[in-house]
Design a protein around this motif. Structure first.
Motif, mmCIF file in Angstrom:
data_model
loop_
_atom_site.group_PDB
_atom_site.id
_atom_site.type_symbol
_atom_site.label_atom_id
_atom_site.label_comp_id
_atom_site.label_asym_id
_atom_site.label_seq_id
_atom_site.Cartn_x
_atom_site.Cartn_y
_atom_site.Cartn_z
ATOM 1 N N ALA A 79 44.057 56.605 74.964
ATOM 2 C CA ALA A 79 43.740 57.332 76.116
ATOM 3 C C ALA A 79 44.411 58.936 75.973
ATOM 4 O O ALA A 79 43.335 59.799 76.292
ATOM 5 N N LEU A 80 45.191 59.171 75.199
ATOM 6 C CA LEU A 80 45.629 60.729 74.923
ATOM 7 C C LEU A 80 44.775 61.122 73.990
ATOM 8 O O LEU A 80 44.475 62.319 74.035
ATOM 9 N N TYR A 81 44.285 60.391 72.814
ATOM 10 C CA TYR A 81 43.281 61.052 71.809
ATOM 11 C C TYR A 81 42.054 61.490 72.569
ATOM 12 O O TYR A 81 41.310 62.404 72.302
ATOM 13 N N LEU A 114 55.277 62.855 71.317
ATOM 14 C CA LEU A 114 53.848 63.056 71.608
ATOM 15 C C LEU A 114 53.724 64.754 71.519
ATOM 16 O O LEU A 114 54.553 65.270 72.246
ATOM 17 N N THR A 115 52.700 65.010 70.550
ATOM 18 C CA THR A 115 52.376 66.288 70.530
ATOM 19 C C THR A 115 50.972 66.940 70.606
ATOM 20 O O THR A 115 49.937 66.036 69.986
ATOM 21 N N PHE A 116 50.424 67.681 71.588
ATOM 22 C CA PHE A 116 49.348 68.258 71.671
ATOM 23 C C PHE A 116 49.371 69.879 71.305
ATOM 24 O O PHE A 116 50.296 70.556 71.631
ATOM 25 N N SER A 117 48.337 70.034 70.605
ATOM 26 C CA SER A 117 48.202 71.607 69.907
ATOM 27 C C SER A 117 47.043 72.027 70.144
ATOM 28 O O SER A 117 45.678 71.266 70.052
ATOM 29 N N THR A 118 46.767 73.346 70.211
ATOM 30 C CA THR A 118 45.802 74.056 70.370
ATOM 31 C C THR A 118 45.539 75.499 70.043
ATOM 32 O O THR A 118 46.560 75.984 69.930
ATOM 33 N N THR A 119 44.438 76.072 69.820
ATOM 34 C CA THR A 119 44.435 77.362 69.441
ATOM 35 C C THR A 119 43.975 78.087 70.924
ATOM 36 O O THR A 119 44.596 79.268 71.201
ATOM 37 N N VAL A 120 43.281 77.853 71.688
ATOM 38 C CA VAL A 120 42.908 78.078 72.865
ATOM 39 C C VAL A 120 42.728 77.173 73.959
ATOM 40 O O VAL A 120 42.353 76.134 73.793
ATOM 41 N N LEU A 121 43.645 77.492 75.017
ATOM 42 C CA LEU A 121 43.739 76.644 76.479
ATOM 43 C C LEU A 121 42.104 76.254 76.951
ATOM 44 O O LEU A 121 41.253 77.400 76.900
ATOM 45 N N PRO A 122 41.689 75.261 77.357
ATOM 46 C CA PRO A 122 40.466 74.774 77.899
ATOM 47 C C PRO A 122 40.154 75.599 79.351
ATOM 48 O O PRO A 122 41.311 76.032 79.990
ATOM 49 N N GLY A 145 50.347 74.050 83.770
ATOM 50 C CA GLY A 145 50.817 73.241 84.705
ATOM 51 C C GLY A 145 49.816 71.992 84.917
ATOM 52 O O GLY A 145 50.467 70.747 84.974
ATOM 53 N N ARG A 146 48.541 72.287 85.275
ATOM 54 C CA ARG A 146 47.692 70.994 85.296
ATOM 55 C C ARG A 146 47.528 70.229 84.175
ATOM 56 O O ARG A 146 47.444 69.258 84.300
ATOM 57 N N LEU A 147 47.482 70.894 82.794
ATOM 58 C CA LEU A 147 47.337 70.005 81.768
ATOM 59 C C LEU A 147 48.525 69.164 81.593
ATOM 60 O O LEU A 147 48.460 67.968 81.190
ATOM 61 N N LYS A 148 49.843 69.625 81.850
ATOM 62 C CA LYS A 148 51.249 69.048 81.869
ATOM 63 C C LYS A 148 50.921 67.758 82.888
ATOM 64 O O LYS A 148 51.191 66.754 82.488
ATOM 65 N N ARG A 149 50.386 67.940 84.253
ATOM 66 C CA ARG A 149 50.313 66.746 84.953
ATOM 67 C C ARG A 149 49.269 65.731 84.495
ATOM 68 O O ARG A 149 49.483 64.728 84.773
ATOM 69 N N ILE A 192 48.331 64.874 81.301
ATOM 70 C CA ILE A 192 49.019 64.328 80.242
ATOM 71 C C ILE A 192 49.969 63.201 80.867
ATOM 72 O O ILE A 192 50.029 62.030 80.471
ATOM 73 N N ILE A 193 50.762 63.703 81.598
ATOM 74 C CA ILE A 193 52.008 62.867 82.145
ATOM 75 C C ILE A 193 51.307 61.548 82.954
ATOM 76 O O ILE A 193 51.842 60.449 82.785
ATOM 77 N N SER A 194 50.274 61.781 83.739
ATOM 78 C CA SER A 194 49.577 60.772 84.457
ATOM 79 C C SER A 194 48.998 59.750 83.503
ATOM 80 O O SER A 194 49.002 58.517 83.671
#
Length: 380
Positions: free
Chosen positions: A232-234, A251-259, A265-269, A271-273
């Motif tokens: 799911a997270l992949y 768990l680690t998520f990385s990127t060069t540019v946010l979508p 805050g939305r990305l965090k929510r 992922i937690i969901s």
């Protein structure tokens, strides 16, 4: 290792059972052998294969040896608090090691999982995030204790083992013997009924065991139990331009540019969901988000360059520990640093050295030589 052909099995089975039952046994055995897994028909057969007394296995399955099978001790966590370790006694340790080596290690983990298997490692995991501009890091709360014997049962069924044997192996790899503070994880249940899985011929006891932290079978079981989480997270990471990795409960998520159109805050929510929908829970106190200009650390390694590197602070910390042990003695340093036992402190320093070994072999050799001299008179 037992050697026999499927035809011999069919012929012998047909003498005791009817042809249909004998054919089912043959198919069961062939499927396991094709997957490179040991063919095990029953708890008694497992006893014969491993040379471990059947009565011990039977009593363990019936939860009559919990305190005899496990010794509990606590070690201090770097982040504060204590981690409870299950030291597995005698023959059960050997049995769990057999299950790990001969069964679990042959089940490939998700490509995003880097812990507890030969193709993973801390350095490889951290290297996936080198050069990133954003890091989103989450920690799974009480990871092992949230994996119940029901989840373990499903793993063995999915691997290909018979329902009753899967239940028995799940019992052999889980425990009810927990610290009082952790007993909330022993969820009540009356049956093993679940969509897509057959019901066992009888209902288990009302409390479900959980993974013992310290058992040789627990790490790979946790990897397999987290497969749906990883998938799911992949998929989420891929969709949003992130790289995702999991090392045990990190768990680690990385990127060069946010979508586009998505705030931090939305990305965090989101992922937690996904974590919660997969049956796990985030540790709110260990959520870390690092943006451009912030120090980027994954699993204790700096990932701001082309390859992971160990921080000066960790080198100094290990050197300081070794110097204190040389000057004042292990017992005094362990007590001063708040460890409940000398062995717990030795294991703690040994773990730090193992971490160094995976990344900087030359520095590890120097530290290890000092550590070996300091601990030479202590039982290994």
């Amino acid at each position: 290792m037992e050697t026999w052909s499927a035809h011999h099995l069919f012929q012998k089975s047909r003498k005791k059972f009817n042809s249909d039952s004998a054919l089912l046994m043959q198919q069961y055995a062939v499927n396991l052998k094709h997957a490179g897994l040991p063919v095990i028909f029953s708890l008694g057969h497992l006893s014969k294969i491993t040379g471990i007394d059947y009565e011990l296995l039977h009593e363990t399955v019936n939860r009559k040896r919990e305190a005899a099978n496990y010794n509990l001790f606590a070690i201090k966590k770097r982040s504060g608090g204590r981690r409870f370790i299950h030291a597995v006694n005698g023959k059960l340790f050997y049995l769990q090691k057999y299950i790990n080596d001969e069964i679990l290690q042959k089940v490939p983990p998700h490509s995003s999982s880097f812990a507890f298997h030969k193709s993973g490692g801390i350095k490889k995991c951290a290297a996936s995030h080198c050069g990133c501009k954003w890091l989103f890091q989450f920690d799974l709360k009480d990871f092992f204790y949230n994996i119940s014997e029901l989840m373990v049962y499903r793993i063995f069924v999915d691997i290909g083992y018979k329902s009753l044997l899967a239940f028995e192996m799940a019992r052999l790899c889980t425990t009810l013997h927990l610290p009082i503070s952790k007993r909330k994880y022993l969820k009540s249940s009356n049956t093993y009924v679940n969509s897509g899985y057959r019901e066992l011929p009888y209902s288990p006891q009302p409390l479900l065991g959980v993974l013992p932290q310290g058992a040789p079978s627990s790490p790979m079981i946790s990897n397999i139990a987290a497969l749906n989480l990883d998938e799911a997270l992949y998929a989420y990471a891929n969709e949003n331009g992130f790289v995702y990795t999991r090392y045990a409960d990190d768990l680690t998520f990385s990127t060069t540019v946010l979508p586009d159109g998505k705030s931090v805050g939305r990305l965090k929510r989101e992922i937690i969901s996904l974590i919660r929908k997969s049956g796990f829970y985030e540790n709110q106190e260990k959520i870390r988000i690092a943006g451009p200009g912030s120090k980027k650390i994954v699993l204790g390694l700096l990932v701001d360059g082309t390859s992971p590197r160990i921080s000066r602070e960790l080198y100094k910390r290990i050197d300081r520990n070794l110097y204190s042990m040389e000057k004042f003695g292990i017992e005094k340093v362990a007590k001063h640093d708040g460890f409940e036992s000398t062995s717990g402190f030795i294991n703690h320093v040994s773990g730090l050295l193992s971490f160094i070994k995976d990344v900087d072999l030359e520095r590890w050799k120097k530290f290890h030589q000092r550590f070996s001299l300091i601990t030479k008179d202590y039982p290994k």
